[in-house]
Write an enzyme that holds these catalytic residues in place. Structure first.
Site, PDB file in Angstrom:
ATOM      1  N   GLY A 231       2.068  19.730 -18.469  1.00 11.63           N
ATOM      2  CA  GLY A 231       1.195  20.893 -18.687  1.00 11.63           C
ATOM      3  C   GLY A 231       0.039  20.918 -17.696  1.00 11.63           C
ATOM      4  O   GLY A 231      -0.338  21.976 -17.186  1.00 11.63           O
ATOM      5  N   GLU A 248       1.714  24.993 -24.470  1.00 16.86           N
ATOM      6  CA  GLU A 248       1.958  24.383 -25.789  1.00 16.86           C
ATOM      7  C   GLU A 248       2.385  22.959 -25.523  1.00 16.86           C
ATOM      8  O   GLU A 248       3.497  22.726 -25.044  1.00 16.86           O
ATOM      9  CB  GLU A 248       3.076  25.131 -26.525  1.00 16.86           C
ATOM     10  CG  GLU A 248       2.776  26.559 -26.868  1.00 16.86           C
ATOM     11  CD  GLU A 248       1.708  26.702 -27.933  1.00 16.86           C
ATOM     12  OE1 GLU A 248       1.366  25.700 -28.598  1.00 16.86           O
ATOM     13  OE2 GLU A 248       1.202  27.815 -28.094  1.00 16.86           O
ATOM     14  N   CYS A 282       6.932  18.393 -31.799  1.00 16.09           N
ATOM     15  CA  CYS A 282       5.531  18.237 -31.397  1.00 16.09           C
ATOM     16  C   CYS A 282       4.617  18.071 -32.601  1.00 16.09           C
ATOM     17  O   CYS A 282       3.620  17.374 -32.546  1.00 16.09           O
ATOM     18  CB  CYS A 282       5.111  19.449 -30.565  1.00 16.09           C
ATOM     19  SG  CYS A 282       5.525  21.018 -31.327  1.00 16.09           S
TER      20      CYS A 282
HETATM   21  P1  NAD Z   1       8.430  18.055 -20.194  1.00 15.33           P
HETATM   22  O1  NAD Z   1       7.016  18.356 -19.955  1.00 15.33           O
HETATM   23  O2  NAD Z   1       9.041  16.879 -19.530  1.00 15.33           O
HETATM   24  O3  NAD Z   1       9.362  19.287 -19.774  1.00 15.33           O
HETATM   25  C1  NAD Z   1       9.168  20.582 -20.317  1.00 15.33           C
HETATM   26  C2  NAD Z   1       9.750  21.610 -19.363  1.00 15.33           C
HETATM   27  O4  NAD Z   1       8.986  21.611 -18.151  1.00 15.33           O
HETATM   28  C3  NAD Z   1      11.193  21.360 -18.933  1.00 15.33           C
HETATM   29  O5  NAD Z   1      11.860  22.600 -18.835  1.00 15.33           O
HETATM   30  C4  NAD Z   1      11.026  20.726 -17.559  1.00 15.33           C
HETATM   31  O6  NAD Z   1      12.157  20.914 -16.738  1.00 15.33           O
HETATM   32  C5  NAD Z   1       9.842  21.498 -17.020  1.00 15.33           C
HETATM   33  N1  NAD Z   1       9.085  20.819 -15.966  1.00 15.33           N
HETATM   34  C6  NAD Z   1       9.052  19.503 -15.671  1.00 15.33           C
HETATM   35  N2  NAD Z   1       8.184  19.281 -14.638  1.00 15.33           N
HETATM   36  C7  NAD Z   1       7.671  20.483 -14.300  1.00 15.33           C
HETATM   37  C8  NAD Z   1       6.710  20.913 -13.332  1.00 15.33           C
HETATM   38  N3  NAD Z   1       6.101  20.043 -12.510  1.00 15.33           N
HETATM   39  N4  NAD Z   1       6.415  22.211 -13.250  1.00 15.33           N
HETATM   40  C9  NAD Z   1       6.993  23.114 -14.086  1.00 15.33           C
HETATM   41  N5  NAD Z   1       7.905  22.770 -15.027  1.00 15.33           N
HETATM   42  C10 NAD Z   1       8.241  21.478 -15.139  1.00 15.33           C
HETATM   43  O7  NAD Z   1       8.561  17.986 -21.786  1.00 15.33           O
HETATM   44  P2  NAD Z   1       9.853  17.605 -22.635  1.00 15.33           P
HETATM   45  O8  NAD Z   1      10.039  16.132 -22.477  1.00 15.33           O
HETATM   46  O9  NAD Z   1      10.966  18.545 -22.337  1.00 15.33           O
HETATM   47  O10 NAD Z   1       9.349  17.938 -24.116  1.00 15.33           O
HETATM   48  C11 NAD Z   1       8.709  17.001 -24.921  1.00 15.33           C
HETATM   49  C12 NAD Z   1       7.215  17.247 -24.992  1.00 15.33           C
HETATM   50  O11 NAD Z   1       6.968  18.595 -25.327  1.00 15.33           O
HETATM   51  C13 NAD Z   1       6.518  16.436 -26.064  1.00 15.33           C
HETATM   52  O12 NAD Z   1       5.296  15.932 -25.578  1.00 15.33           O
HETATM   53  C14 NAD Z   1       6.252  17.440 -27.171  1.00 15.33           C
HETATM   54  O13 NAD Z   1       5.183  17.108 -28.030  1.00 15.33           O
HETATM   55  C15 NAD Z   1       6.016  18.673 -26.385  1.00 15.33           C
HETATM   56  N6  NAD Z   1       6.295  19.855 -27.193  1.00 15.33           N
HETATM   57  C16 NAD Z   1       5.255  20.666 -27.519  1.00 15.33           C
HETATM   58  C17 NAD Z   1       5.480  21.766 -28.314  1.00 15.33           C
HETATM   59  C18 NAD Z   1       4.364  22.707 -28.683  1.00 15.33           C
HETATM   60  O14 NAD Z   1       4.650  23.826 -29.041  1.00 15.33           O
HETATM   61  N7  NAD Z   1       3.111  22.337 -28.589  1.00 15.33           N
HETATM   62  C19 NAD Z   1       6.766  22.051 -28.783  1.00 15.33           C
HETATM   63  C20 NAD Z   1       7.807  21.195 -28.425  1.00 15.33           C
HETATM   64  C21 NAD Z   1       7.557  20.105 -27.613  1.00 15.33           C
END
Ligand code: NAD
Length: 481
Positions: A231, A248, A282
């Site tokens: 994020g 999120e 999450c």
């Molecule tokens: P992640 O951050 O690794 O990946 C999320 C998405 O971002 C994927 O589609 C990934 O390909 C993409 N991504 C990766 N690097 C990027 C970059 N540099 N620029 C743009 N996009 C990029 O997360 P994850 O492992 O897929 O999900 C798990 C995490 O998500 C946990 O920390 C969880 O708590 C959180 N989560 C939050 C919510 C919420 O609504 N707050 C909901 C579900 C999951």
């Protein structure tokens, strides 16, 4: 009649109402068996450029549609998904690992979300109205939205972005996680049969695609769900073009259990909401603060309930609650957390077990018995089926501990004394706070995080506003009299 999807073939990315194949393909694996799943496209930069071009062109007409036209198509999209729900649910269990019953819940929620979004609208607000002038606050769509989706709830979280983006007049390009591209590509295929070309596009790619999307000058907003470190990268990348964004991110929710609860009544819900989806949500109860007076009884009841009712196994087996961890990276992270149990000498109430030597990524639930407040299992989001129980006796102290971390996604208070519970709940720094529940969400209720758990909100009319610019419209009536 809605088209029928074939979950075994992925002819291309969904660009401008067509399948666009790519020179290279890749596949993910079924986390319960380790077996490879189907080949999916790997988008190139030029595929993204084309999608953005088409999304910008489609925006001109889509943004001019009425609420009724948009709502009608969003409802038709929900109907097309419903007509294919059995296939999508099976596919979701295959790619994500979650038990089939939970995949059904995800589709149920997704349909409710889309159909509710179709009833929601941002009307003009009249700020001032007299003989001289009327001042309106109006909302206008941003343009092209990039929707970046994580691997834990690919259907709900993808549609939770697409629905509001469309209802507010934007066009959208969805990017699934490379770990779970399948259901999201099929959603794109179904959207293709419903919406005009360029309105909803889906691009599956590798790790380059996310950064390309966030830095693209033709994309106006990023709606992102994922981890806190990613994020922060998304925010930095969006800053270069001053894109709007909603983030999120991760959470580490506290559940505060008071001494007056009926343990038998609340424990099944608390335990289930600690281990659901193998802890990969999450907003689960990730730090359970139990009042000293009932701590021992609560801990023993939680161990017994978890042993007897929280079964670990493949998502197609009956009664499973804890499916496999979704991918090898996450498996290693959770295994490392389990390794800390011995290394740091944490007391376990329920030992848990990493099932080494099996093909799938199976880990059985563990309950840690009152570890130090600064231990990793308390301060880090494990995103696996392991949860700490912590003792408390003083209200001010437990509120301070619940609020101590940099995360602030959800939190809950459990008590029969509603006034006391609400008083405590109002002191918790989180985007969603529940009394006698946890993890309630609804399409018309805003959802998001405080502190490092996010920026902005999704869902509800507040979520809709994030997909728009505010425009103040001043109309002077008597200038030419
Ligand atoms: P992640 O951050 O690794 O990946 C999320 C998405 O971002 C994927 O589609 C990934 O390909 C993409 N991504 C990766 N690097 C990027 C970059 N540099 N620029 C743009 N996009 C990029 O997360 P994850 O492992 O897929 O999900 C798990 C995490 O998500 C946990 O920390 C969880 O708590 C959180 N989560 C939050 C919510 C919420 O609504 N707050 C909901 C579900 C999951």
């Amino acid at each position: 009649m809605a088209p029928k999807i074939d979950i075994t073939t992925y002819p291309g990315n969904i660009i401008n109402g067509e399948f666009v194949p790519t020179p290279t393909t890749r596949h993910s694996i079924d986390p319960a068996t380790g077996e490879p799943l189907y080949e999916v496209p790997v988008a190139r930069r030029e595929d993204l450029d084309a999608a953005v071009r088409h999304a910008r062109a489609a925006f001109k007409t889509w943004s001019a549609t009425t609420h009724e036209e948009r709502a009608g198509l969003v409802r038709a999209f929900a109907d097309a998904i419903e007509a294919n729900r059995d296939e999508l649910e099976r596919l979701q269990t295959m790619e994500q690992g979650k038990p089939l019953g939970l995949a059904r819940t995800e589709v149920d929620m997704s349909l409710r979300w889309l159909r509710t979004f179709a009833t929601m609208r941002l009307d003009d607000e009249v700020l001032d109205d007299n003989e001289e002038r009327t001042i309106y606050s109006t909302r206008v769509p941003l343009g092209v939205v990039g929707a970046i989706v994580p691997w834990n709830w690919p259907i709900l979280l993808g549609l939770g972005k697409i629905g509001p983006a469309l209802m507010t007049g934007n066009t959208v390009i969805m990017k699934p996680s490379p770990y779970t591209p399948y259901c999201d590509l099929k959603l794109g295929e179904l959207a293709m049969s419903v919406f005009p070309p360029g309105v909803v596009q889906v691009l599956s790619g590798d790790d380059s695609l996310g950064p390309w999307l966030t830095e693209h000058p033709g994309v106006d907003m990023i709606s992102f769900t994922g981890s806190i470190p990613t994020g922060k990268k998304v925010a930095a990348s969006c800053a270069r073009t001053l894109k709007r964004y909603v983030l999120e991110l991760g959470g580490n929710d506290a559940a505060i259990v008071c001494d007056d609860v009926d343990i038998d009544k609340c424990l099944p819900k608390i335990a289930t909401l600690a281990f659901l989806n193998s802890g990969q949500i999450c907003m689960l109860a990730k730090r359970i603060y139990v009042h000293d007076k009932i701590y021992d009884r609560f801990r023993d009841a939680m161990v017994e309930f978890t042993r007897n009712h929280i079964k670990t196994g493949g998502g197609f087996e009956p009664d499973v609650v804890v499916g496999p961890v979704q991918n090898s990276m996450q498996f290693e992270l959770v295994k490392d957390m389990y390794a800390q149990i011995e290394k740091c000498g944490w007391k376990t109430a329920l030992e848990g077990r990493v099932r080494e030597g099996e093909k799938g990524y199976f880990i059985e639930p563990a309950i840690i018995d009152n570890p130090p407040e600064d231990s990793r299992i308390v301060v880090e989001e494990p995103f696996g089926p392991i949860v700490p129980l912590l003792r408390w006796s003083d209200e001010d102290d437990v509120v301070e501990r619940a609020n101590a971390l940099e995360t602030g996604l959800g939190a809950s208070v459990w008590s029969r004394d509603l006034a006391r519970a609400e008083r405590l709940a109002r002191r918790l720094a989180a985007g969603s706070v529940w009394v006698n529940s946890h993890f309630d969400v609804a399409p018309d209720v805003p959802f998001g995080g405080h502190k490092e758990s996010g920026i902005g909100m999704e869902w509800g009319l507040e979520g809709f506003r994030h997909f728009t610019n505010s425009r103040s419209l001043w109309v002077w009536k008597k200038v030419f009299e």
